[in-house]
Design a protein around this motif. Structure first.
Motif, short mmCIF file in Angstrom:
data_model
loop_
_atom_site.label_atom_id
_atom_site.label_comp_id
_atom_site.label_asym_id
_atom_site.label_seq_id
_atom_site.Cartn_x
_atom_site.Cartn_y
_atom_site.Cartn_z
N LEU A 116 -11.34 43.69 62.92
CA LEU A 116 -10.03 44.32 63.06
C LEU A 116 -8.98 43.50 62.32
N ASP A 117 -7.91 44.16 61.94
CA ASP A 117 -6.80 43.46 61.29
C ASP A 117 -5.98 42.74 62.37
N PRO A 118 -5.91 41.40 62.33
CA PRO A 118 -5.25 40.64 63.41
C PRO A 118 -3.80 41.07 63.63
N GLY A 119 -3.07 41.35 62.55
CA GLY A 119 -1.67 41.74 62.69
C GLY A 119 -1.54 43.05 63.43
N THR A 120 -2.42 43.99 63.13
CA THR A 120 -2.38 45.29 63.80
C THR A 120 -2.72 45.14 65.28
N VAL A 121 -3.75 44.32 65.56
CA VAL A 121 -4.15 44.12 66.97
C VAL A 121 -3.03 43.44 67.76
N LEU A 122 -2.42 42.42 67.15
CA LEU A 122 -1.34 41.72 67.86
C LEU A 122 -0.19 42.68 68.16
N ALA A 123 0.17 43.48 67.17
CA ALA A 123 1.25 44.46 67.38
C ALA A 123 0.84 45.48 68.45
N GLY A 124 -0.43 45.87 68.43
CA GLY A 124 -0.92 46.86 69.39
C GLY A 124 -0.91 46.32 70.82
N VAL A 125 -1.35 45.08 70.99
CA VAL A 125 -1.36 44.48 72.33
C VAL A 125 0.08 44.27 72.80
N ALA A 126 0.93 43.78 71.91
CA ALA A 126 2.33 43.53 72.29
C ALA A 126 3.00 44.84 72.71
N ALA A 127 2.74 45.90 71.98
CA ALA A 127 3.34 47.20 72.32
C ALA A 127 2.79 47.71 73.65
#
Ligand SMILES: CC(C)(COP(=O)(O)OP(=O)(O)OC[C@H]1O[C@@H](n2cnc3c(N)ncnc32)[C@H](O)[C@@H]1OP(=O)(O)O)[C@@H](O)C(=O)NCCC(=O)NCCS
Length: 142
Positions: free
Chosen positions: A10-21
Motif C-alpha cells: 500500500l502507499d504509506p501516504g494514502t494509508v496514513l491519510a486514510g487512518v487519520a480521516a
C-alpha cells in the motif's frame, strides 16, 4: 496486514491519510487497539499496542437496523494465539449487543486466509452465503 494477507504493497501516504480521516470522523470508522501492559520500574506499567481492528457500519433497510463491519484486523505476530483478537472481538460484540438496533457483526476475509477464517469461526461467526463483487475505479492520485 495488506502484505501478509494479500501480498499488496500500500502507499504509506494514502494509508496514513486514510487512518487519520477514519480516526477524525466517527461516521467513517472507529478504531480499537488492544494494549499489552509492560511492567516498568516499581508498580508502573506502559501499554504496548499489540492488535487492532476498525469498525464501520452499514444500514440495512430490510431489517431496519445496522450491521457493524469488522475490518483491518491485525495482531502483532509476536502476540498471536494469546487471545488478543478474541478480546477485541468480545469487546466489540458487547458494545454492539448494547445498542438495540445493531443486527450483528459482519466481515469479509480472503478465502485463502485459513488462519483468519478459523479464528472467526472459533468465535462463533459463520459464512453468510454471499459473494463479494466490486468494480474499482481508476482515479488519478492526489
Ligand atoms: C487472524 C488473527 C487476527 C488472529 O489473531 P489472534 O490474536 O492470534 O487470535 P486469538 O489468539 O484471539 O485466537 C482465538 C482463536 O481463534 C483460532 N485461531 C487463531 N489463530 C489461528 C490459527 N493460526 N490457526 C487456527 N486457528 C486459529 C483458535 O481457535 C484460537 O483459540 P486458541 O488459541 O485458544 O486455540 C491474526 O493471526 C492476524 O493478525 N493475522 C494476520 C492478519 C489477518 O489475517 N487479518 C485478518 C484479515 S480478514
Amino acid at each position: 496486514m495488506a502484505w501478509e494477507t494479500e501480498h499488496k504493497r500500500l502507499d504509506p501516504g494514502t494509508v496514513l491519510a486514510g487512518v487519520a480521516a477514519g480516526i477524525a470522523d466517527p461516521l467513517k470508522a472507529r478504531y480499537y487497539v488492544a494494549m499489552h501492559d509492560l511492567p516498568l520500574a516499581g508498580r508502573e506499567t506502559v501499554g504496548q499496542p499489540v492488535g487492532t481492528l476498525m469498525l464501520t457500519t452499514e444500514w440495512s433497510d430490510w431489517r431496519n437496523g445496522w450491521w457493524w463491519w469488522i475490518q483491518s484486523v491485525y495482531v502483532d505476530p509476536g502476540h498471536r494465539r494469546q487471545g488478543v483478537f478474541a478480546a477485541l472481538y468480545r469487546h466489540v460484540r458487547e458494545q454492539a449487543l448494547a445498542v438495540p438496533d445493531v443486527l450483528g457483526l459482519r466481515l469479509y476475509v480472503e478465502q485463502d486466509n485459513k488462519a483468519a477464517l478459523r479464528t472467526y469461526e472459533a468465535l462463533g461467526m459463520r459464512d453468510a452465503g454471499y459473494r463479494l463483487l466490486a468494480e474499482t475505479f481508476e482515479r488519478p492520485a492526489g
